[in-house]
Design a protein around this motif. Sequence first.
Motif, PDB file in Angstrom:
ATOM      1  N   HIS A  65       0.802  -1.228   0.000  1.00  0.00           N
ATOM      2  CA  HIS A  65       0.000   0.000   0.000  1.00  0.00           C
ATOM      3  C   HIS A  65       0.837   1.281   0.000  1.00  0.00           C
ATOM      4  O   HIS A  65       0.521   2.236  -0.683  1.00  0.00           O
ATOM      5  CB  HIS A  65      -0.942   0.016   1.203  1.00  0.00           C
ATOM      6  CG  HIS A  65      -2.102  -0.919   1.069  1.00  0.00           C
ATOM      7  ND1 HIS A  65      -1.943  -2.281   0.994  1.00  0.00           N
ATOM      8  CD2 HIS A  65      -3.426  -0.683   0.982  1.00  0.00           C
ATOM      9  CE1 HIS A  65      -3.143  -2.843   0.875  1.00  0.00           C
ATOM     10  NE2 HIS A  65      -4.056  -1.901   0.861  1.00  0.00           N
ATOM     11  N   HIS A 111      -2.758  -9.471  -3.007  1.00  0.00           N
ATOM     12  CA  HIS A 111      -3.709 -10.338  -3.719  1.00  0.00           C
ATOM     13  C   HIS A 111      -3.205 -10.767  -5.097  1.00  0.00           C
ATOM     14  O   HIS A 111      -3.861 -11.518  -5.801  1.00  0.00           O
ATOM     15  CB  HIS A 111      -5.068  -9.642  -3.835  1.00  0.00           C
ATOM     16  CG  HIS A 111      -5.532  -9.092  -2.527  1.00  0.00           C
ATOM     17  ND1 HIS A 111      -5.581  -9.867  -1.393  1.00  0.00           N
ATOM     18  CD2 HIS A 111      -5.910  -7.845  -2.155  1.00  0.00           C
ATOM     19  CE1 HIS A 111      -5.987  -9.101  -0.377  1.00  0.00           C
ATOM     20  NE2 HIS A 111      -6.181  -7.883  -0.821  1.00  0.00           N
ATOM     21  N   ASP A 130      -7.651  -6.932   4.812  1.00  0.00           N
ATOM     22  CA  ASP A 130      -7.832  -6.192   3.567  1.00  0.00           C
ATOM     23  C   ASP A 130      -9.076  -6.732   2.880  1.00  0.00           C
ATOM     24  O   ASP A 130      -9.195  -7.933   2.657  1.00  0.00           O
ATOM     25  CB  ASP A 130      -6.606  -6.421   2.677  1.00  0.00           C
ATOM     26  CG  ASP A 130      -6.578  -5.437   1.530  1.00  0.00           C
ATOM     27  OD1 ASP A 130      -5.742  -4.531   1.552  1.00  0.00           O
ATOM     28  OD2 ASP A 130      -7.414  -5.572   0.615  1.00  0.00           O
ATOM     29  N   HIS A 132     -10.185  -6.787  -0.080  1.00  0.00           N
ATOM     30  CA  HIS A 132     -10.108  -7.467  -1.377  1.00  0.00           C
ATOM     31  C   HIS A 132      -9.505  -8.864  -1.308  1.00  0.00           C
ATOM     32  O   HIS A 132      -9.186  -9.471  -2.344  1.00  0.00           O
ATOM     33  CB  HIS A 132      -9.415  -6.581  -2.404  1.00  0.00           C
ATOM     34  CG  HIS A 132     -10.280  -5.411  -2.747  1.00  0.00           C
ATOM     35  ND1 HIS A 132     -10.061  -4.170  -2.228  1.00  0.00           N
ATOM     36  CD2 HIS A 132     -11.417  -5.336  -3.472  1.00  0.00           C
ATOM     37  CE1 HIS A 132     -11.024  -3.358  -2.647  1.00  0.00           C
ATOM     38  NE2 HIS A 132     -11.864  -4.038  -3.394  1.00  0.00           N
ATOM     39  N   SER A 347      -3.696  -2.051  -9.746  1.00  0.00           N
ATOM     40  CA  SER A 347      -4.496  -2.498  -8.604  1.00  0.00           C
ATOM     41  C   SER A 347      -4.699  -4.009  -8.597  1.00  0.00           C
ATOM     42  O   SER A 347      -4.537  -4.681  -9.610  1.00  0.00           O
ATOM     43  CB  SER A 347      -5.873  -1.817  -8.542  1.00  0.00           C
ATOM     44  OG  SER A 347      -6.828  -2.577  -9.250  1.00  0.00           O
ATOM     45  N   CYS A 348      -5.123  -4.505  -7.432  1.00  0.00           N
ATOM     46  CA  CYS A 348      -5.298  -5.952  -7.279  1.00  0.00           C
ATOM     47  C   CYS A 348      -6.438  -6.479  -8.140  1.00  0.00           C
ATOM     48  O   CYS A 348      -6.606  -7.684  -8.290  1.00  0.00           O
ATOM     49  CB  CYS A 348      -5.527  -6.304  -5.814  1.00  0.00           C
ATOM     50  SG  CYS A 348      -6.940  -5.468  -5.083  1.00  0.00           S
ATOM     51  N   CYS A 408       0.366  -0.765  -4.855  1.00  0.00           N
ATOM     52  CA  CYS A 408      -1.057  -0.397  -4.978  1.00  0.00           C
ATOM     53  C   CYS A 408      -1.223   0.917  -5.726  1.00  0.00           C
ATOM     54  O   CYS A 408      -2.269   1.182  -6.314  1.00  0.00           O
ATOM     55  CB  CYS A 408      -1.685  -0.267  -3.597  1.00  0.00           C
ATOM     56  SG  CYS A 408      -1.783  -1.823  -2.710  1.00  0.00           S
ATOM     57  N   CYS A 411      -4.453   3.301  -6.652  1.00  0.00           N
ATOM     58  CA  CYS A 411      -5.724   2.709  -6.251  1.00  0.00           C
ATOM     59  C   CYS A 411      -6.227   3.382  -4.983  1.00  0.00           C
ATOM     60  O   CYS A 411      -7.419   3.509  -4.764  1.00  0.00           O
ATOM     61  CB  CYS A 411      -5.557   1.214  -6.011  1.00  0.00           C
ATOM     62  SG  CYS A 411      -7.053   0.446  -5.411  1.00  0.00           S
ATOM     63  N   LEU A 412      -5.301   3.804  -4.138  1.00  0.00           N
ATOM     64  CA  LEU A 412      -5.708   4.519  -2.927  1.00  0.00           C
ATOM     65  C   LEU A 412      -4.609   5.488  -2.554  1.00  0.00           C
ATOM     66  O   LEU A 412      -3.507   5.418  -3.071  1.00  0.00           O
ATOM     67  CB  LEU A 412      -6.018   3.559  -1.769  1.00  0.00           C
ATOM     68  CG  LEU A 412      -4.929   3.237  -0.756  1.00  0.00           C
ATOM     69  CD1 LEU A 412      -5.482   2.426   0.359  1.00  0.00           C
ATOM     70  CD2 LEU A 412      -3.748   2.564  -1.396  1.00  0.00           C
ATOM     71  N   ASN A 430     -10.815  -0.687  -8.204  1.00  0.00           N
ATOM     72  CA  ASN A 430     -12.096  -1.233  -7.770  1.00  0.00           C
ATOM     73  C   ASN A 430     -12.986  -0.281  -6.992  1.00  0.00           C
ATOM     74  O   ASN A 430     -14.107  -0.619  -6.635  1.00  0.00           O
ATOM     75  CB  ASN A 430     -11.830  -2.481  -6.921  1.00  0.00           C
ATOM     76  CG  ASN A 430     -10.724  -2.227  -5.919  1.00  0.00           C
ATOM     77  OD1 ASN A 430     -10.712  -1.206  -5.252  1.00  0.00           O
ATOM     78  ND2 ASN A 430      -9.768  -3.136  -5.835  1.00  0.00           N
ATOM     79  N   ARG A 436     -11.053   8.694  -3.055  1.00  0.00           N
ATOM     80  CA  ARG A 436     -10.325   7.437  -2.981  1.00  0.00           C
ATOM     81  C   ARG A 436      -8.918   7.519  -3.596  1.00  0.00           C
ATOM     82  O   ARG A 436      -7.970   6.935  -3.108  1.00  0.00           O
ATOM     83  CB  ARG A 436     -11.140   6.354  -3.711  1.00  0.00           C
ATOM     84  CG  ARG A 436     -10.406   5.045  -3.950  1.00  0.00           C
ATOM     85  CD  ARG A 436     -10.273   4.233  -2.674  1.00  0.00           C
ATOM     86  NE  ARG A 436      -9.553   2.980  -2.932  1.00  0.00           N
ATOM     87  CZ  ARG A 436      -9.365   2.040  -2.017  1.00  0.00           C
ATOM     88  NH1 ARG A 436      -9.841   2.203  -0.802  1.00  0.00           N
ATOM     89  NH2 ARG A 436      -8.708   0.942  -2.306  1.00  0.00           N
TER      90      ARG A 436
HETATM   91  S1  SF4 Z   1      -7.760  -2.429  -3.385  1.00  0.00           S
HETATM   92 FE1  SF4 Z   1      -6.073  -1.144  -4.041  1.00  0.00          FE
HETATM   93  S2  SF4 Z   1      -5.105  -0.584  -2.138  1.00  0.00           S
HETATM   94 FE2  SF4 Z   1      -6.350  -2.374  -1.674  1.00  0.00          FE
HETATM   95  S3  SF4 Z   1      -4.990  -4.122  -1.976  1.00  0.00           S
HETATM   96 FE3  SF4 Z   1      -6.037  -3.736  -3.896  1.00  0.00          FE
HETATM   97  S4  SF4 Z   1      -4.598  -2.463  -5.023  1.00  0.00           S
HETATM   98 FE4  SF4 Z   1      -3.999  -2.346  -2.908  1.00  0.00          FE
END
Ligand code: SF4
Lengths: 473, 196
Positions: A65, A111, A130, A132, A347-348, A408, A411-412, A430, A436
């Motif tokens: 992250h 992930h 987490d 996800h 992102s994941c 990440c 994504c955040l 996502n 975000r």
């Molecule tokens: S949603 Fe975004 S911040 Fe969370 S694990 Fe997946 S890539 Fe990383």
Amino acid sequence: MSSTKNLFDKVWDLHSVKTLDSGQDQLLIGLHLIHEVTSPQAFEMLRERDLKVMFPERTIATVDHIVPTLNQTRPFADNLAEQMMSAIEKSCREFGITLLDVNDSRQGIVHVVGPEQGLTQPGMTIVCGDSHTSTHGAFGSIALGIGTSQVAHVLATQTMALGRPKVRQILINGELGPGVTAKDVTLYIIQKLGVQGGVGYAYEYAGEVFDRMSMEERMTVCNMSIEGGARCGYINPDQTTIDYLKGRPCSPQGDAFEKAAQWWLELASGPDAKFDDVVEFDAADIEPTVTWGITPAQSVGVSENLAPISSYPEEEQTLIKEAFRYMELEENQPIKGQKIDVAFIGSCTNSRISDLREAAKVAEGRHVSEHVRALVVPGSQLVRKQAIEEGLDKIFIDAGFEWREAGCSMCLAMNPDKLVGNELCASSSNRNFKGRQGSPTGRTLLMSPTMVAAAAINGCVTDVREMLSPATV
Amino acid sequence: MNQIESITGTCIPLLLDDIDTDRIIPARYLRCVTFEGLGEHAFEDDRKQDPEHPFDKPQFQNASILLGGRNFGCGSSREHAPQSLIRWGIKAIIAESFAEIFFGNCTGLGVPAVCASRDTLEALDQTIHNQPEQELTVDLLTMKIKCGDQQFDCTLPDNARAALTSGTYDFLAQLLQSESEIKEQAAGVPYFSSFA
Ligand code: SF4
């Protein structure tokens, strides 16, 4: 031997240690993944109570992250990020847990790493601090996101207290149209059932569409189960699952693999399996889908116009108005042609090698629009390496994308990659919640990685099907 | 652990749907190794954009019961979200519905997250706007919300209710009691022994 038990029930029963006084089950956890954000306070809880980790070999840590994606040399420029890195390094050393940190060639988004290493396997219970974590359900496991206190519970006891959800089968048969991806399938399901539709349920995704998907596509679908409100989502293990796992570093090897594979197949829900609910969709109804609002359910097919506020049920209209205001979009406008400022592939949900390959097909021989800042962020160092071997990095760089290190990223908002002001970002991630992507007024349009690539090239939301050569569609 | 049978206090209204955990505590505040100090950042970005945000209104500063809408706490699993609300002073949440991970996190931290109907929430919202000093009681034994001489029904799943009212919501102690059973169970799971 035909059982009325679905996969979820079989796996749950195998792991249920006992029923607690509260009525919840004490569930044994097979694989515990941790990252730097939600674990430090959990280790602190262990220290406070003088507890050890019960099965240290069943927890694997990585960092994702907060890691910067431009320059990963330590110490990180961001002091707080550096502190978090030191904290997880110290805790892993102290409690005997393997850590895949930035110097490890296996590091990446938790992930992405789990499946890639063969850590994620069918029939497991998998948790991570987490949401996800649902991604890992693609292998036919029960994979759940948990809070930090529960991370401490799992570290100390390899179990956690959990109420058993109901199971809903989401059945999609038929054929997806050309250019329609796993991301579009998951966005479509969320659009139809709502962000809260899954509350109280585990989702089993079944039918021809999921049967035909690769493991990476299945991960994309399961990843966003949580956006639909479900506790987790899974797909029954089959030959595709077995082929994917064969030869992975942490997969069973030799005879053990054959035994494992047989057990995995037996776990799948059989033809007589019972479900608390079944919802059915037709693959042919799904088109490339784009979110326009501030929840992942606020989406439209790329060829559609945004629905007028009056078409929503009255109790939803306040939220819809707020979404239009925040997104600076108008009712009845087409989404196609909407100008974007930033394009993010990563992102994941969509940062695996197949995502990058498909996006590269769109980018190849074209150039990112002048006013667009475009980023490609591989999900792991191994994905990055593979992409470089295939020359995908060159394709992206030549097309004007930035090619980054694994993490990440955008994504955040926990690392340097952020939106600025009210930038509008076409994103393969996502979540499109307010703020975000790092700017309190930043705006996100979720879509598939190929749609992001197309938007980056044209500088506006584009129907990727118009850019795919007949050979690739 | 304390037995949590009822919570009494004044209320802060935030009757919006789909409040996600990124809004409750923006991700930049997750760059930390303790939960200390998160209280002041609750809803920070929403507050910056809305000068009328209830979390900034003087009349709500001592509130301990939060009123929310549908799907409260959706999104990320970050326990930082309930932790920041607790540190701000929240002891109970009443909403139309909750996202599951958020709900579980609240329960584990001893914060009852009870559901009430839209009508109830709107009635409470009205009362609080007229009389911010009005105290409410969320009673977990009778599953009623008391507000002056009015009384409303609320719901909480049985297992969460039992855990809170019996003071066993922090499950760690209970989980630790079964060490031998845990090991026995693990021995029967094929992958724990590498399919040997
Ligand atoms: S949603 Fe975004 S911040 Fe969370 S694990 Fe997946 S890539 Fe990383």
